[in-house]
Structure formats: C-alpha cells, structure tokens
Design a protein around this motif. Structure first.
Motif, PDB file in Angstrom:
ATOM      1  N   GLN A  59      16.146  -9.001  10.151  1.00  0.00           N
ATOM      2  CA  GLN A  59      15.136  -9.623  11.288  1.00  0.00           C
ATOM      3  C   GLN A  59      14.753  -8.007  11.676  1.00  0.00           C
ATOM      4  OE1 GLN A  59      15.324 -12.427  14.387  1.00  0.00           O
ATOM      5  NE2 GLN A  59      14.537 -13.765  13.557  1.00  0.00           N
ATOM      6  N   MET A  60      14.998  -6.458  10.352  1.00  0.00           N
ATOM      7  CA  MET A  60      14.855  -6.018  10.462  1.00  0.00           C
ATOM      8  C   MET A  60      14.169  -5.475   9.512  1.00  0.00           C
ATOM      9  SD  MET A  60      16.727  -4.753  13.051  1.00  0.00           S
ATOM     10  CE  MET A  60      16.474  -3.072  13.125  1.00  0.00           C
ATOM     11  N   MET A  61      13.297  -3.621   9.603  1.00  0.00           N
ATOM     12  CA  MET A  61      12.255  -3.680   8.479  1.00  0.00           C
ATOM     13  C   MET A  61      12.801  -1.687   8.339  1.00  0.00           C
ATOM     14  SD  MET A  61       8.657  -2.868  11.191  1.00  0.00           S
ATOM     15  CE  MET A  61       8.646  -2.285  13.007  1.00  0.00           C
ATOM     16  N   GLY A  62      12.260  -1.482   7.835  1.00  0.00           N
ATOM     17  CA  GLY A  62      12.418   0.352   7.332  1.00  0.00           C
ATOM     18  C   GLY A  62      11.173   0.648   6.244  1.00  0.00           C
ATOM     19  N   HIS A  63      11.010   1.800   6.341  1.00  0.00           N
ATOM     20  CA  HIS A  63       9.342   2.758   6.156  1.00  0.00           C
ATOM     21  C   HIS A  63      10.450   3.397   5.374  1.00  0.00           C
ATOM     22  CE1 HIS A  63       8.411   0.133   9.194  1.00  0.00           C
ATOM     23  NE2 HIS A  63       6.808  -0.359   8.132  1.00  0.00           N
ATOM     24  N   ALA A  64       9.158   4.313   4.110  1.00  0.00           N
ATOM     25  CA  ALA A  64       9.663   5.428   4.023  1.00  0.00           C
ATOM     26  C   ALA A  64       8.569   5.892   3.606  1.00  0.00           C
ATOM     27  CB  ALA A  64      10.661   5.222   1.848  1.00  0.00           C
ATOM     28  N   PHE A  65       8.046   7.082   3.727  1.00  0.00           N
ATOM     29  CA  PHE A  65       6.839   7.777   3.403  1.00  0.00           C
ATOM     30  C   PHE A  65       7.408   9.356   2.770  1.00  0.00           C
ATOM     31  CE2 PHE A  65       5.137   4.854   6.144  1.00  0.00           C
ATOM     32  CZ  PHE A  65       4.265   4.450   6.016  1.00  0.00           C
ATOM     33  N   HIS A  66       6.280   9.540   1.716  1.00  0.00           N
ATOM     34  CA  HIS A  66       5.993  10.912   1.109  1.00  0.00           C
ATOM     35  C   HIS A  66       5.816  11.679   2.509  1.00  0.00           C
ATOM     36  CE1 HIS A  66       4.783  14.310  -1.091  1.00  0.00           C
ATOM     37  NE2 HIS A  66       5.869  14.067  -1.604  1.00  0.00           N
ATOM     38  N   PRO A  67       5.847  12.655   2.748  1.00  0.00           N
ATOM     39  CA  PRO A  67       5.804  13.648   3.660  1.00  0.00           C
ATOM     40  C   PRO A  67       4.496  14.081   3.741  1.00  0.00           C
ATOM     41  CG  PRO A  67       6.981  14.684   1.927  1.00  0.00           C
ATOM     42  CD  PRO A  67       7.349  13.642   1.934  1.00  0.00           C
ATOM     43  N   SER A  68       4.071  14.268   2.910  1.00  0.00           N
ATOM     44  CA  SER A  68       2.945  14.946   2.463  1.00  0.00           C
ATOM     45  C   SER A  68       1.906  14.118   2.542  1.00  0.00           C
ATOM     46  CB  SER A  68       2.731  16.502   2.108  1.00  0.00           C
ATOM     47  OG  SER A  68       3.928  16.885   1.946  1.00  0.00           O
ATOM     48  N   PRO A  69       0.858  13.890   3.094  1.00  0.00           N
ATOM     49  CA  PRO A  69      -0.692  13.337   2.717  1.00  0.00           C
ATOM     50  C   PRO A  69      -1.479  13.724   2.053  1.00  0.00           C
ATOM     51  CG  PRO A  69      -1.136  14.952   4.663  1.00  0.00           C
ATOM     52  CD  PRO A  69       0.110  15.459   4.255  1.00  0.00           C
ATOM     53  N   GLY A  99      16.446 -15.456   0.154  1.00  0.00           N
ATOM     54  CA  GLY A  99      16.540 -13.991   0.654  1.00  0.00           C
ATOM     55  C   GLY A  99      15.474 -14.333   1.018  1.00  0.00           C
ATOM     56  N   GLY A 100      15.524 -13.084   2.157  1.00  0.00           N
ATOM     57  CA  GLY A 100      13.874 -12.630   2.428  1.00  0.00           C
ATOM     58  C   GLY A 100      13.631 -11.058   3.616  1.00  0.00           C
ATOM     59  N   HIS A 101      12.318 -10.576   3.160  1.00  0.00           N
ATOM     60  CA  HIS A 101      11.156 -11.055   2.890  1.00  0.00           C
ATOM     61  C   HIS A 101      10.441  -9.995   1.596  1.00  0.00           C
ATOM     62  CE1 HIS A 101      10.077 -14.611   5.867  1.00  0.00           C
ATOM     63  NE2 HIS A 101      10.403 -14.165   5.985  1.00  0.00           N
ATOM     64  N   GLY A 102      10.375  -9.324   1.994  1.00  0.00           N
ATOM     65  CA  GLY A 102      10.647  -8.782   0.812  1.00  0.00           C
ATOM     66  C   GLY A 102      10.161  -7.034   1.097  1.00  0.00           C
ATOM     67  N   ILE A 103       9.386  -6.640   0.117  1.00  0.00           N
ATOM     68  CA  ILE A 103       9.325  -4.518  -0.487  1.00  0.00           C
ATOM     69  C   ILE A 103       7.733  -4.870  -0.635  1.00  0.00           C
ATOM     70  CG2 ILE A 103       9.932  -4.657  -3.052  1.00  0.00           C
ATOM     71  CD1 ILE A 103      10.447  -2.443  -2.362  1.00  0.00           C
ATOM     72  N   PRO A 118       8.807  -7.370  11.640  1.00  0.00           N
ATOM     73  CA  PRO A 118       9.521  -8.062  10.292  1.00  0.00           C
ATOM     74  C   PRO A 118       9.077  -9.263   9.485  1.00  0.00           C
ATOM     75  CG  PRO A 118      11.018  -7.855  11.911  1.00  0.00           C
ATOM     76  CD  PRO A 118      10.008  -7.281  12.922  1.00  0.00           C
ATOM     77  N   ASN A 119      10.512  -9.548   8.858  1.00  0.00           N
ATOM     78  CA  ASN A 119      10.561 -11.631   8.364  1.00  0.00           C
ATOM     79  C   ASN A 119       8.166 -11.415   7.843  1.00  0.00           C
ATOM     80  OD1 ASN A 119      12.184 -11.959  10.062  1.00  0.00           O
ATOM     81  ND2 ASN A 119      11.395 -13.068  11.749  1.00  0.00           N
ATOM     82  N   SER A 241       7.708  -0.045   2.241  1.00  0.00           N
ATOM     83  CA  SER A 241       7.610  -0.976   3.348  1.00  0.00           C
ATOM     84  C   SER A 241       8.554  -2.526   3.099  1.00  0.00           C
ATOM     85  CB  SER A 241       6.202  -1.005   4.396  1.00  0.00           C
ATOM     86  OG  SER A 241       7.243  -1.916   5.577  1.00  0.00           O
ATOM     87  N   ALA A 242       9.814  -3.043   3.769  1.00  0.00           N
ATOM     88  CA  ALA A 242      10.582  -4.000   3.840  1.00  0.00           C
ATOM     89  C   ALA A 242      10.568  -4.390   4.727  1.00  0.00           C
ATOM     90  CB  ALA A 242      11.796  -3.279   2.844  1.00  0.00           C
ATOM     91  N   SER A 243      11.206  -5.962   5.162  1.00  0.00           N
ATOM     92  CA  SER A 243      11.830  -6.271   6.090  1.00  0.00           C
ATOM     93  C   SER A 243      12.463  -6.751   6.056  1.00  0.00           C
ATOM     94  CB  SER A 243      10.871  -7.328   6.799  1.00  0.00           C
ATOM     95  OG  SER A 243       9.770  -7.860   6.539  1.00  0.00           O
ATOM     96  N   THR A 244      13.624  -7.920   6.778  1.00  0.00           N
ATOM     97  CA  THR A 244      14.253  -9.391   6.694  1.00  0.00           C
ATOM     98  C   THR A 244      14.621  -9.954   7.164  1.00  0.00           C
ATOM     99  OG1 THR A 244      16.018  -7.649   8.146  1.00  0.00           O
ATOM    100  CG2 THR A 244      16.044  -7.639   4.942  1.00  0.00           C
TER     101      THR A 244
END
Length: 661
Positions: A59-69, A99-103, A118-119, A241-244
């Motif tokens: 039940q956690m989530m993580g994000h990764a973004f390109h730094p510049s818009p 498994g769960g949940h997705g990306i 998350p979830n 974005s991804a979450s469990t």
C-alpha cells in the motif's frame, strides 16, 4: 595515477551521455544511471540504472517526473502539439498468480502528487476525490477494481481526468503476420514495451503494447479520439506513477524516450539494465494465503462440526430408557421418520384427529410407505406399560386390521408407525362431497370386515385387546377398498379371563357407552357399543351426534329408534344410496346397530355373536318394544346413574344414553 583517474571519469561521462540525452522538445533514457528525475514516495534509481517506482512494500506509491516542464500547447491557436513516447517496463510480483496494483505513464500539471492514494487509485488521485483536473494517463493495471469500472485484472486503459478509463482493453498485442490478438500477462515478470502516440491534428491517441524485442505492431491496442486541448495546459510535466496494494509487487521502468512534434528516438535495448529476479521460484500467493486461512478454516470446520452434531442430536433426540432395549426391533429412529415424512411437512399430512396428526412417509431404503401418527404424551405415568402394549399389538395380524409396525418416543411426543392405506379413511367417503359415494355393497363389506377384525381383537389373539376408539375416521381403506380398523393408540390389553383395569374415560363423543362414562372401565362390551354407533354411522351416512340437525335427529341412535317404532327404519339409510340396496341386509344392519348400542351392557351381543349374525349362522334377535320404550329417567335409575347425574348435572340424559359426556 592522475591520468588513469581522468580517463575513468571521461569514460563514465561518455557512457552517461550515450544513455541519457535531453533537449527542449524531447529526451531519451537508455537506463537511468545519473538521471536527474524528480522522485517521491518509494521511487528510486538502482545502482544498475533501473527506475524502481515501488519497493515491494504494501500500500505504497511512487512517482518519477522529468524535471523540466514541456510545452504542449500552441499559444496561437490553443491546439495541443502532437507527441510520442515509448518506455520499457516490468512488473515483478512476489507471487506467481497475484499482484497489484499497476503503473501509469502520465502528463500532469504538477510534480507533487503526495495527496494521491495508492491501491486502486494508482497514485494518480485520492480516495476522497476520484476525479482530478488536467491529467492524462495510460494505465497498466493488474487488479480489477469495480469502483472504477475496470474490465478485468490485466488491462491497459486511457484515463482522462479520472481513473474510470475513457477506453480500455485486455493487455496484449496484434501480431503483424496474422493480425491475431495475443494476450500478455502484465504480472508475468517479463519485460514489455509501450508506445503512446498523440496526433494533434486528428486528436487521436494510440496505445501499443508488445513484448520487448518485437517490432512495434502496426495495429495499436487502443485507439481513441480525444481533444486534449481541454485537458492539457500549456506547460505540463511527464512521468510515471505506480502503487501497490496488499500483494507484494515491484514496478520497474528500464528505458524511456519522449518527443514533442515528432517520432521518439528508438531505445537501445543493449543498454537497458537487467531486471532482478527476486521472486522466489514457484512461490504462490495462494499458498501464503491458504496456510493461515487453512488453519482458520480448520478451526471453523471443527466448531461447525461440533455445532452440527449438537444441533443434529437435539433435532433428532429421542427418549430412550433402559427398559426399552428389549423393544429394539419395534422401535424406529426419529431421524428416519423425520426424513421419511420430509420433516413432517404439511404436504405429507394425511389427517388430524383429537389425539394427533397423521403423516405419510416413505422409509429408506426399502421405500415402504407408512403412516406416522404423532401423539402428545407428556410425562404421563405408566409409559412403560403403554409401550409394552403397543409393542404387543405390533404382533397382531389380521386382514381387517391396520398393521402397527412400531413406535418412537421423544420428549413430550409419541410416534406410532402404521402400514399406509392408500384409499384413506372411511369418514371421507361418508362426509366429503368431493369423494365418490360408497354403494351399499361396499358399505356392507366394510362393516363385516371391521366386525371380523374386532372379533380377532376380543377373542382371537393371545390377549384381549380393547380398541376404545372405534369410529369411521379410524377405519382405513386399502387399495381394494377393504375396511381395516386402525389407530391403536388408545387400545388396552389384558389376559383372557381377567378383569380390565382401565379407569380413564377415553374415546370420542357419541361412541362412549353409558357405563364407561360412569365407571371409567372399558370392556369388550364398550367396544361393542362403539361398533353399534359405527354401524349406524356407515348405514345412515351421519355422525352419532349432530348438533346442527333438527331436535329429533341430534342423536343418531334415538332417531333410528324412533323410525323403528314407526316401522320406517329404512328411511334412516343414507339418502345418497337411493333405492340401490339389499333390503334384508339394510334392515339387519340397522337393527344390529341398535342392538349393539343398547344402553344396557347385558343386552348387547358379543362380537362372536355379531359375526354369527353376519355369516347367517344365528338369527338376529328381535328388538324388545317394551325395553326400547323405557324412559331415559327410568333407565338411569335402573342402572344407578342418579349419582352420576348429581355429580354432573350439565350432562343431558340424551347424551348419556347415546354415549356422550
């Protein structure tokens, strides 16, 4: 030494330049070593250059973004520029089957999604607000969530400002050689590639999926017309974005390429980092879940089994005392009778009397049809003797008696089991207008049959059996309409030559002999009195006492006596017979009925004599006009009934003379 250090740094910078390349309108990451991404939550970059969005934490989530818009909108006309992106990913589950949940690849106006959930919500929006503004995403979901209308537990979806997908499809691809659809399991742990293309002129989004190493299929998995000008702002951030959920899952991105107003650069597969194989071989979540569940289930099964056994014992409990052991062959199990009668359901009910209800049953495994009478006995004294008599009567054998097969006792209840008589009881044919009317010949044969059976009870068996409840409803008809006397629930036995000891008045009003009401002592002659009332009932088609009849016809025997005095005794025959009867037989039956129901016991014949009359071996005695003209009061005084009348002033003279109480 300094030269070696400088050479090493130069080589690493060269490799980094080859792996990561950025510009104002696009970028490419062949792995993510040293990539300057905006990470939050569980997102991290591994030592070998994997973008690890989740870390096998529930039940956690993580994000990764390109730094510049990036600039997505043409300021002159407001249209969204075309763009294309591709990325390589892998989802590693701690279990082979869950498994769960997705990306999700997403375009967002902000890099801060810390308020998301998350979830099910994939870290894109919150549970409180399932919709958000200015979000475009392509989800790869491994859980079917009904609350967001997911189609299955292995799908790809296009999401516009909501997790309810604008369009979705089961994960897979269309092979170029045949055009057939091939399913891909997102949880397989295998590396796959996704392409997302948007045509700004056609306002069309295409999403394509395939295993890594297979060229991009010509037919996309999803294709939707979407006007992103109402969704995307002028500058937006791109990322993942991804979450469990409860199942342990890790989401990886191996490489990523993005291009605005053009085709993204192809990824160099040879430079992509390897995905770790951390899943235990053959491990199944079913096993992890089943072990604790099995323990709980085992306990529940034990509890349920104990409860069922206790409930079953209570449901099928019987009253069995030590003295009943010798009657084992004659005793039925309550559970067998319960099943035979379908739980004593009303649809199996054959009839209801003053002493109980009778049900039809089929005994397994013999498929024998029986009738089961349920009698309430409470905790009455003398039960041992009563059951002994029932078992003894089970040995009675006569063609005009219903066979008593045995019994069963429960607390407060006695069950008597008889042979089933398919044609039912005689009273139905006498009083039920829906039944066929019995002709005279059949009535005559039934009366003779009951007389024969009663003779066997009184004189033909090893003991004297007093039935104590002879009436039409206790005479049953077999498949050939032969009369059989049944219901021995009130019967009593005593040895030949001895005096019966019964002291309780039992029976049915209208069939009770006057002396029985006074003394409470049943004898064979009290049975004869009831048989006389029964004869008149069958011949006349009327009950011994009918309160709804005219005054002179309330008591059947009095009415027949009155007609006998007038010389019109045949007028009392059942009107449904018409003139179809044998006159001599009818006169004999009516007179014999009066003779058997004579108020004085000494004037009644025995059942041996009754059968002689029927067989023609003895003439029927003439009725005495003098005696039959006795007044009720004289009769009572003659029999010494005056004390009885003083004790029971409410009892009418007519009732006493007719056997009532």
């Amino acid at each position: 030494m300094l030269l070696k250090t400088l050479a090493f740094l130069f080589l690493n910078l060269l490799l980094l330049d080859l792996a990561v390349s950025t510009s104002e309108d696009g970028f490419i990451f062949n792995g993510f070593p040293g990539a300057n991404l905006k990470l939050d939550g569980t997102a991290s970059i591994t030592s070998n250059g994997l973008l690890k969005l989740t870390n096998n934490t529930k039940q956690m989530m993580g994000h990764a973004f390109h730094p510049s818009p990036l600039n997505f909108q043409n300021s002159s006309d407001g249209k969204i520029f075309s763009f294309s992106t591709t990325y390589v990913f892998a989802i590693i589950s701690g279990y082979v089957d869950l498994g769960g949940h997705g990306i999700a690849f997403l375009i967002s106006p902000t890099k801060d999604l810390s308020n998301a959930t998350p979830n099910t919500y994939l870290g894109l929006c919150s549970m409180k607000n399932k919709k958000t503004n200015h979000i475009f995403a392509v989800e790869l979901d491994t859980v079917k969530s009904p609350e967001v209308d997911d189609i299955d537990e292995n799908h790809v979806g296009i999401d516009i400002n909501s997790l309810i997908s604008n369009n979705s499809h089961t994960a897979g691809y269309y092979a170029d050689d045949s055009g057939s659809f091939k399913t891909l399991n997102l949880l397989s742990g295998k590396v796959m590639q996704v392409w997302v293309d948007y045509d700004g002129e056609k306002m069309q989004v295409n999403v394509t999926l395939s295993p890594l190493g297979i060229p991009k299929p010509s037919r996309p998995l999803l294709s939707s017309t979407v006007n992103l000008s109402t969704v995307l702002l002028e500058t937006m951030y791109v990322g993942f974005s991804a979450s469990t959920g409860p199942p342990l899952t890790t989401h990886y991105v191996l490489g990523w390429s993005f291009k605005m107003n053009g085709i993204e650069q192809e990824l160099d597969y040879s430079k992509l980092p390897a995905v770790p194989r951390t899943r235990p071989k053959g491990r199944s979540m079913a096993l992890d879940i089943s072990l604790p569940l099995a323990s709980s289930a085992f306990v529940l099964v034990i509890v349920a089994a104990v409860f069922f056994i206790v409930w079953r014992r209570i449901k099928f409990s019987e009253l069995l005392e030590d003295w009943e052991v010798e009657y084992g062959p004659h005793r039925f199990l309550y559970k067998d009778l319960f099943r035979a009668t379908n739980g004593f359901k009303d649809k199996e009910l054959l009839g209801t009397g003053g002493f109980g209800r009778v049900y039809k049953g089929v005994l397994p495994p013999s498929e024998m049809e029986v009738a089961v009478k349920r009698v309430s006995h409470g905790s009455r004294q003398g039960m041992k003797e009563f059951v002994a008599e029932i078992v003894s009567m089970g040995r009675l054998r006569h063609r005009n008696l219903v066979q008593l097969l045995g019994y069963c006792r429960r607390k407060g209840e006695l069950l008597l089991v008889y042979d089933f008589m398919p044609s039912g009881s005689l009273d139905k044919y006498l009083y039920d207008s829906t039944q066929l009317t019995l002709d005279w010949d059949r009535r005559f044969q039934i009366i003779k049959g009951v007389a024969s059976g009663l003779l066997y009870l009184h004189e033909g068996w090893e003991q004297v059996v007093i039935h104590r409840d002879i009436k039409a409803s206790n005479v049953l008809l077999d498949s050939e309409m032969n009369g059989r006397l049944g219901d021995f629930g009130l019967a009593r036995l005593y040895d030949h030559g001895t005096d019966p000891q019964t002291t309780h008045v039992v029976g049915t009003m209208g069939y009770l002999a006057p002396e029985l009401v006074r003394t409470g002592k049943a004898t064979t002659l009290t049975d004869v009195f009831a048989f006389g009332a029964f004869i008149l009932e069958v011949a006349c088609g009327r009950k011994p006492i009918e309160h709804s009849a005219p005054d002179e016809r309330v008591v059947l025997v009095d009415w027949v006596v009155e007609n006998w005095r007038k010389g019109s005794i045949l007028n009392t025959l059942d009107s449904r017979l018409g003139q179809v009867y044998v006159v001599k037989e009818a006169e004999m039956v009516l007179k014999l009925g009066l003779l058997c129901s004579h108020p004085l016991p000494s004037a009644r014949p025995t059942m041996h004599q009754v059968n002689q009359y029927f067989d023609g071996n003895a003439p029927l005695p003439e009725l005495s006009p003098t005696y039959m003209s006795f007044s009720a009061l004289a009769l009572l005084q003659h029999e010494g009934f005056d004390d009885y009348l003083m004790s029971y002033p409410s009892v009418s003279t007519v009732s006493v003379l007719s056997g009532g109480r």
